[in-house]
Design a protein around this motif. Structure first.
Motif, short mmCIF file in Angstrom:
data_model
loop_
_atom_site.label_atom_id
_atom_site.label_comp_id
_atom_site.label_asym_id
_atom_site.label_seq_id
_atom_site.Cartn_x
_atom_site.Cartn_y
_atom_site.Cartn_z
N GLU A 4 5.03 -7.86 8.61
CA GLU A 4 5.34 -7.02 7.45
C GLU A 4 4.10 -6.67 6.65
OE1 GLU A 4 8.37 -8.56 4.97
OE2 GLU A 4 9.90 -8.60 6.55
N ARG A 5 3.09 -7.53 6.74
CA ARG A 5 1.87 -7.29 5.95
C ARG A 5 0.69 -7.99 6.62
NH1 ARG A 5 0.21 -6.44 0.49
NH2 ARG A 5 -1.70 -7.57 0.01
N PHE A 6 -0.45 -7.37 6.52
CA PHE A 6 -1.68 -8.05 6.91
C PHE A 6 -2.76 -7.72 5.90
CE2 PHE A 6 -1.79 -3.95 9.10
CZ PHE A 6 -3.08 -3.49 8.88
N ASP A 7 -3.77 -8.55 5.85
CA ASP A 7 -4.84 -8.37 4.88
C ASP A 7 -6.13 -7.95 5.58
OD1 ASP A 7 -3.40 -9.10 2.51
OD2 ASP A 7 -3.48 -11.18 3.19
N VAL A 113 0.78 -4.96 14.68
CA VAL A 113 0.79 -4.03 13.54
C VAL A 113 2.03 -3.15 13.62
CG1 VAL A 113 -0.41 -2.11 12.44
CG2 VAL A 113 -1.73 -4.06 13.33
N ASP A 114 2.68 -2.96 12.49
CA ASP A 114 3.87 -2.10 12.42
C ASP A 114 3.43 -0.65 12.22
OD1 ASP A 114 6.35 -1.01 12.16
OD2 ASP A 114 6.89 -2.07 10.31
N ASP A 117 5.59 2.11 10.48
CA ASP A 117 5.57 2.17 9.02
C ASP A 117 4.13 2.47 8.61
OD1 ASP A 117 5.31 1.45 6.24
OD2 ASP A 117 7.24 0.40 6.40
N ASP A 119 2.66 2.90 5.76
CA ASP A 119 2.10 2.09 4.67
C ASP A 119 1.68 0.71 5.15
OD1 ASP A 119 2.24 3.88 2.47
OD2 ASP A 119 4.41 3.63 2.42
N ARG A 120 2.38 0.18 6.15
CA ARG A 120 2.05 -1.14 6.68
C ARG A 120 0.96 -1.09 7.74
NH1 ARG A 120 7.99 -3.97 7.72
NH2 ARG A 120 8.67 -4.04 5.54
N SER A 121 0.54 0.09 8.13
CA SER A 121 -0.48 0.21 9.17
C SER A 121 -1.69 0.96 8.65
CB SER A 121 0.11 0.86 10.42
OG SER A 121 0.73 2.11 10.11
N ARG A 124 -2.89 0.08 5.22
CA ARG A 124 -3.60 -1.19 5.07
C ARG A 124 -5.00 -1.12 5.66
NH1 ARG A 124 -1.92 -4.08 1.30
NH2 ARG A 124 -2.95 -5.89 2.26
N ARG A 227 6.15 7.22 7.44
CA ARG A 227 6.45 6.84 8.82
C ARG A 227 5.43 7.46 9.77
NH1 ARG A 227 9.17 3.74 6.37
NH2 ARG A 227 11.46 3.61 6.31
#
Length: 463
Positions: A4-7, A113-114, A117, A119-121, A124, A227
């Motif tokens: 869902e999230r990575f830094d 990695v999603d 999505d 915003d999540r890829s 980030r 998306r």
């Protein structure tokens, strides 16, 4: 399952000047009026690679070594975007203050990695940078050894053609040790306004001042979802066949536009009687060759793009055959594919520059989010990415703009780096439109999972 999230942790930020500044280069480079229409805001070009055999350290070393010579050729990207002290108009200070080279680490493998999505890829992967910087070149290493190379710059300096040409020149430099062409840097004199300015009064209705009181608030814009989809070559060919007639074969863009226009109408239903489609298209091939040398146009990195738009009744879009809707798209784009269109835009901006002195700027009205629901399609597909700069071919190359205050829906359509005829689509959608896309029985736009993009599990390399 994707995370869902990575830094992303920044390991270093370095300012790199050009090693051999070109003699006689102007201290200040004026933006063209076409640049000013698009305005000054950050844009990224994100290119994602699987793990190279040579290891990440070799990639980073090659980039550090090549950047000073690259900036000597593309010198304005070692400068800063500033506002003219007298007029407020954005311009480029070519002072060799240096481009930024960022090296960072992501705590996730590409396979996790999603990407579906955005915003999540992509959201980030890209790293915010100082507003005035002309170039932030960002290298992010993933836990699997793969990496992302992101070109962070200002839309004032490049359009889709320019952004792609920038990376292609970089790839050529690292592969061969040189660049086979010279960029054309002179902007304002290339697109000179006529005296007196001449333009259609209808242009005034196409633009609106970008002001907080006249655009959606931040919480409303935050309801938009981001998306990434893939569209197969087979689906594009099928849409093209359905959108064609015996008299004329539709283009892929026209066929795709007709399909998503129908999805927009389905999402709206009875909530609004009308809907709009708009297109951001490259106009280089439409410039008058008697006035604009073709070779110079090819080497020109600045903005030569324009919007086309068309409003139609929701019921008409829903009930018409795909070929009829594609014809509507074709007619709208044809209206702006005229040499006179770009001369009029140059003249219109010349007469409207006073807004910069007041700290304002202009934006296309169709993108604001007022009026009938609008979906803007940015066509990146004419531009081929020569992604291999000595460390293998990328699996994804996609422009990215951070969320702003514009409330229209948008799709950015790019070629798959595999060059297999498929497309990758980055989308900003209202939730109801996202639902319509994902409930589409034809399933034309499929979520861009890591597997669909070719990011399988890789052996970890921290070299």
């Amino acid at each position: 399952m994707p995370v869902e999230r990575f830094d992303v942790a920044v390991a270093s930020r370095t300012l790199v000047p050009a090693s051999d500044p070109p003699p006689g280069f102007p201290a200040v480079l004026a933006a063209s009026n076409l640049d000013l229409i698009l305005g000054s805001f950050h844009i990224y070009f994100v290119i994602v690679y699987p793990a190279p055999a040579a290891g990440f350290a070799a990639v980073a070393a090659a980039m550090r070594a090549a950047l000073p010579a690259f900036l000597s050729r593309f010198f304005l990207f070692a400068g800063r975007v500033v506002a003219n002290a007298s007029t407020g108009v954005p311009e480029i200070a070519c002072d060799n203050a240096g481009a930024e080279l960022v090296v960072a680490d992501a705590d996730v493998a590409l396979a996790d990695v999603d990407f579906a999505d955005a915003d999540r890829s992509l959201g980030r992967i890209v790293i915010p940078f100082e507003q005035a910087l002309a170039l932030s070149l960002q290298l992010v290493r993933f836990a699997c050894g793969g990496f992302a190379l992101s070109w962070g710059t200002n839309h004032l300096l490049v359009d889709g053609h320019g952004l792609t040409a920038l990376h292609n020149a970089w790839a050529e430099l690292l592969r061969t040790g040189g660049v086979s062409w010279e960029p054309h840097h002179d902007r304002a004199s290339f697109f000179r306004p006529r005296s007196p300015p001449r333009y259609s009064p209808s242009l005034d209705a196409e633009f609106t001042r970008y002001a907080p009181a006249g655009i959606p608030n931040t919480l409303l814009v935050a309801t938009l979802v981001r998306r990434i989809y893939v569209v197969s070559a087979a689906d594009l060919d099928r849409l093209r066949a359905a959108a064609s007639t015996a008299a004329r074969r539709a283009t892929r863009l026209e066929a795709f536009s007709a399909h998503v226009w129908k999805l927009l109408a389905a999402a709206i239903g009875g909530s609004d009687p009308h809907c709009r489609m708009a297109w951001l298209v490259d106009g280089r091939r439409r410039l008058d060759p008697a006035k604009y040398d073709r070779d110079v146009v090819r080497r020109y990195l600045g903005n030569v793009i324009t919007y086309a738009s068309r409003e139609a009744a929701v019921e008409a879009v829903s009930s018409s055959p795909l070929a009829d809707v594609a014809a509507m798209a074709r007619a709208a784009i044809a209206e702006v594919f005229r040499p006179e269109r770009f001369e009029e835009l140059v003249d219109w901006m010349e007469a409207r520059k006073g807004v910069f002195r007041e700290g304002g700027k202009w934006t296309e009205a169709v993108g604001v989010g007022a009026g009938s629901p609008a979906l803007v399609v940015s066509a990146f597909v004419p531009f081929k990415v020569e992604g291999d700069f000595g460390f293998g071919r990328p699996r994804l190359a996609m422009p990215w703009v951070r969320p702003g205050r514009l409330g229209s829906a948008a799709m950015m359509v790019a070629r798959n780096t595999e060059e297999d005829g498929s497309w990758v689509v980055s989308a900003r959608l209202w939730p109801r439109l996202a639902d319509a896309v994902e409930a589409d029985p034809e399933a034309v736009l499929k979520p861009a999972t890591a597997a669909r993009l070719g990011f399988s599990v890789q052996k970890i390399s921290r070299m």
